[in-house]
Motif scaffolding. Structure first.
Motif, mmCIF file in Angstrom:
data_model
loop_
_atom_site.group_PDB
_atom_site.id
_atom_site.type_symbol
_atom_site.label_atom_id
_atom_site.label_comp_id
_atom_site.label_asym_id
_atom_site.label_seq_id
_atom_site.Cartn_x
_atom_site.Cartn_y
_atom_site.Cartn_z
ATOM 1 N N LEU A 293 0.767 -1.141 0.161
ATOM 2 C CA LEU A 293 -0.033 0.011 -0.034
ATOM 3 C C LEU A 293 0.926 1.220 -0.094
ATOM 4 O O LEU A 293 0.400 2.366 -0.627
ATOM 5 C CB LEU A 293 -1.015 -0.042 1.286
ATOM 6 C CG LEU A 293 -2.164 -1.050 1.122
ATOM 7 C CD1 LEU A 293 -2.870 -0.887 2.491
ATOM 8 C CD2 LEU A 293 -3.055 -0.863 -0.081
ATOM 9 N N LYS B 61 3.637 1.768 -1.420
ATOM 10 C CA LYS B 61 3.923 2.115 -3.018
ATOM 11 C C LYS B 61 2.794 2.791 -3.867
ATOM 12 O O LYS B 61 3.051 3.769 -4.697
ATOM 13 C CB LYS B 61 4.336 0.881 -3.704
ATOM 14 C CG LYS B 61 5.343 0.186 -3.211
ATOM 15 C CD LYS B 61 5.569 -1.306 -4.110
ATOM 16 C CE LYS B 61 6.581 -2.262 -3.534
ATOM 17 N NZ LYS B 61 6.700 -3.409 -4.220
ATOM 18 N N HIS B 62 1.614 2.757 -3.022
ATOM 19 C CA HIS B 62 0.350 3.411 -3.747
ATOM 20 C C HIS B 62 0.009 4.577 -3.198
ATOM 21 O O HIS B 62 -1.230 5.082 -2.951
ATOM 22 C CB HIS B 62 -0.542 2.712 -3.931
ATOM 23 C CG HIS B 62 -0.284 1.154 -4.796
ATOM 24 N ND1 HIS B 62 -0.585 1.289 -6.083
ATOM 25 C CD2 HIS B 62 0.137 0.147 -4.407
ATOM 26 C CE1 HIS B 62 -0.171 0.316 -6.698
ATOM 27 N NE2 HIS B 62 0.214 -0.438 -5.879
ATOM 28 N N ASP B 63 0.913 5.230 -2.073
ATOM 29 C CA ASP B 63 0.693 6.396 -1.312
ATOM 30 C C ASP B 63 -0.592 5.956 -0.150
ATOM 31 O O ASP B 63 -1.427 7.004 0.037
ATOM 32 C CB ASP B 63 0.394 7.709 -2.039
ATOM 33 C CG ASP B 63 1.613 7.932 -2.835
ATOM 34 O OD1 ASP B 63 2.824 7.751 -2.100
ATOM 35 O OD2 ASP B 63 1.563 8.212 -3.951
ATOM 36 N N ALA C 198 -6.008 -1.362 -3.575
ATOM 37 C CA ALA C 198 -4.847 -1.162 -4.432
ATOM 38 C C ALA C 198 -4.650 -2.333 -5.441
ATOM 39 O O ALA C 198 -4.601 -3.305 -5.073
ATOM 40 C CB ALA C 198 -3.593 -0.474 -3.864
ATOM 41 N N ALA D 123 -1.628 -3.475 -8.455
ATOM 42 C CA ALA D 123 -0.274 -3.146 -8.869
ATOM 43 C C ALA D 123 -0.171 -2.222 -10.194
ATOM 44 O O ALA D 123 -1.099 -2.732 -11.153
ATOM 45 C CB ALA D 123 0.581 -4.450 -8.950
ATOM 46 N N SER D 124 0.524 -1.481 -10.334
ATOM 47 C CA SER D 124 0.418 -0.332 -11.358
ATOM 48 C C SER D 124 0.517 -1.030 -12.861
ATOM 49 O O SER D 124 -0.060 -0.862 -13.694
ATOM 50 C CB SER D 124 1.345 0.754 -11.487
ATOM 51 O OG SER D 124 2.711 0.186 -11.358
ATOM 52 N N GLN E 173 -3.231 -2.913 -13.626
ATOM 53 C CA GLN E 173 -4.506 -2.376 -13.763
ATOM 54 C C GLN E 173 -5.149 -2.755 -15.177
ATOM 55 O O GLN E 173 -4.438 -2.708 -15.961
ATOM 56 C CB GLN E 173 -4.030 -1.103 -13.148
ATOM 57 C CG GLN E 173 -4.100 -0.773 -12.029
ATOM 58 C CD GLN E 173 -3.438 0.620 -11.748
ATOM 59 O OE1 GLN E 173 -3.792 1.690 -12.341
ATOM 60 N NE2 GLN E 173 -2.912 0.903 -10.559
ATOM 61 N N THR F 235 -11.958 6.224 -0.403
ATOM 62 C CA THR F 235 -10.551 6.201 -1.316
ATOM 63 C C THR F 235 -10.196 7.658 -1.523
ATOM 64 O O THR F 235 -10.800 8.564 -1.094
ATOM 65 C CB THR F 235 -11.262 5.376 -2.634
ATOM 66 O OG1 THR F 235 -10.151 5.125 -3.422
ATOM 67 C CG2 THR F 235 -12.142 6.054 -3.152
ATOM 68 N N ASN G 290 -9.980 8.338 -7.686
ATOM 69 C CA ASN G 290 -10.474 7.261 -7.869
ATOM 70 C C ASN G 290 -11.963 6.980 -8.087
ATOM 71 O O ASN G 290 -12.463 5.795 -8.218
ATOM 72 C CB ASN G 290 -10.285 6.109 -6.818
ATOM 73 C CG ASN G 290 -8.616 6.096 -6.744
ATOM 74 O OD1 ASN G 290 -7.904 5.997 -7.713
ATOM 75 N ND2 ASN G 290 -8.067 5.669 -5.463
#
Length: 333
Positions: free
Chosen positions: A20, A22-24, A58, A60-61, A64, A92, A96
């Motif tokens: 998480l 990594k996704h701020d 979240a 992973a980038s 998606q 959220t 988003n």
């Protein structure tokens, strides 16, 4: 190969925290359930459930757009339904909103950093419009947890009622408190039954809940500031607007840092929105503030008779009953 599991070990929770970050996003430890989505050994998605609130979601980038968000939401909604939560929220980031709209979640309110959505179209508007009240004259409000309802709460109601034509008293609906929400609502209604012009209302998770104000339910020594902007925004945009509330009453807060911080945020934000904030001195006995935390401490020590001068008769009868004693015996053990 994609597979899912529910976090149970410390190692898994640490993996979620790192993922998480990594996704701020910050993992919120009060969550009851956390789903993990793996591709072989790689964590590629996660989401958590806190009562009826879906959060910390979240993907992973680089994964998606593959349907993993739908997998996470399906698992969380199923688990929420198993726990008898049907009215669901998503907590959220504002950016988003477009991701969750296709899953039939609708926006309620947002701040610069947080967006709250629910799975009922116009749910909050319908709820607030259904609340009884005259919506005329000077309308005031108090929001309380009442865990349990004390003579200190009753004193605040009496003092506020002297300054308004109608008083709306909202009781929190979260199940995180020792006294169950249905019992708390009933005790406040019974404790105020002789007062005219007082409407005791269920807040239906729209005020100071796991959805609107999650930090309220964290241990008091883990949070420096309330960060209650979303909860205050909802109060202004829906409750104050529909019920014509122009005064909100607070008790002085010498015991809870998080509640004191929340009160300071209201003092800073509400007046500019047309709601006067009035701070009332808390009722004392023998040099001590009458507080629900004091009552709970006495109950946990088994000092039921010492509770009697701190609470209305209806609250005392409940606490002294087998049901009431069992709550605190369970909590103590």
């Amino acid at each position: 190969m994609i597979h899912e599991c529910w976090a149970q070990s410390t190692k898994e929770y640490e993996s979620v925290r790192a993922f998480l970050k990594k996704h701020d996003l910050e993992f919120e430890p009060q969550a009851s359930d956390t789903i993990l989505i793996y591709d072989d050994e790689n964590l590629v998605g996660s989401g958590s459930l806190d009562e009826g609130v879906l959060k910390c979601i979240a993907v992973a980038s680089d994964r998606q757009g593959e349907g993993l968000l739908g997998t996470i939401l399906t698992a969380l909604v199923k688990r929420a339904n198993e726990r008898d939560f049907r009215h669901l929220f998503i907590y959220t980031k504002p950016k988003n909103e477009k991701l969750f709209k296709p899953f039939a979640f609708y926006p309620i309110a947002a701040t610069e950093s947080v967006l709250l959505m629910e799975n009922r179209r116009h749910g909050i508007k319908t709820f607030v419009k259904s609340l009884p009240g005259q919506r005329s004259g000077v309308v005031g409000s108090i929001v309380m947890n009442a865990n349990p309802f004390t003579l200190g709460h009753r004193y605040l109601v009496e003092q506020a009622l002297q300054q308004v034509d109608e008083l709306q008293v909202f009781v929190l609906s979260s199940a995180k408190s020792i006294v169950p929400p249905a019992a708390r609502l009933r005790l406040v209604r019974e404790g105020c039954a002789d007062l005219d012009r007082v409407y005791v209302q269920d807040s239906s998770n729209y005020l100071v809940s796991s959805a609107t104000f999650p930090t309220y339910f964290l241990p008091k020594d883990t949070v420096a500031e309330a960060n209650a902007g979303l909860d205050i925004r909802i109060f202004i945009d829906y409750f104050a607007k529909e019920l014509k509330i122009t005064k909100r009453f607070l008790g002085t807060e010498p015991l809870s840092p998080i509640t004191d911080s929340y009160n300071r945020e209201m003092l800073a934000l509400l007046p500019s929105e047309g709601v006067e904030v009035i701070v009332l001195q808390r009722k004392e006995t023998q040099g001590e503030v009458i507080s629900a935390s004091r009552v709970r401490a006495l109950m946990q020590q088994g000092n039921v008779e010492q509770v009697r001068p701190l609470v209305p008769d209806s609250t005392y009868q409940y606490l002294a009953s087998e049901e009431g004693r069992r709550l605190f015996y369970t909590e103590k053990t």
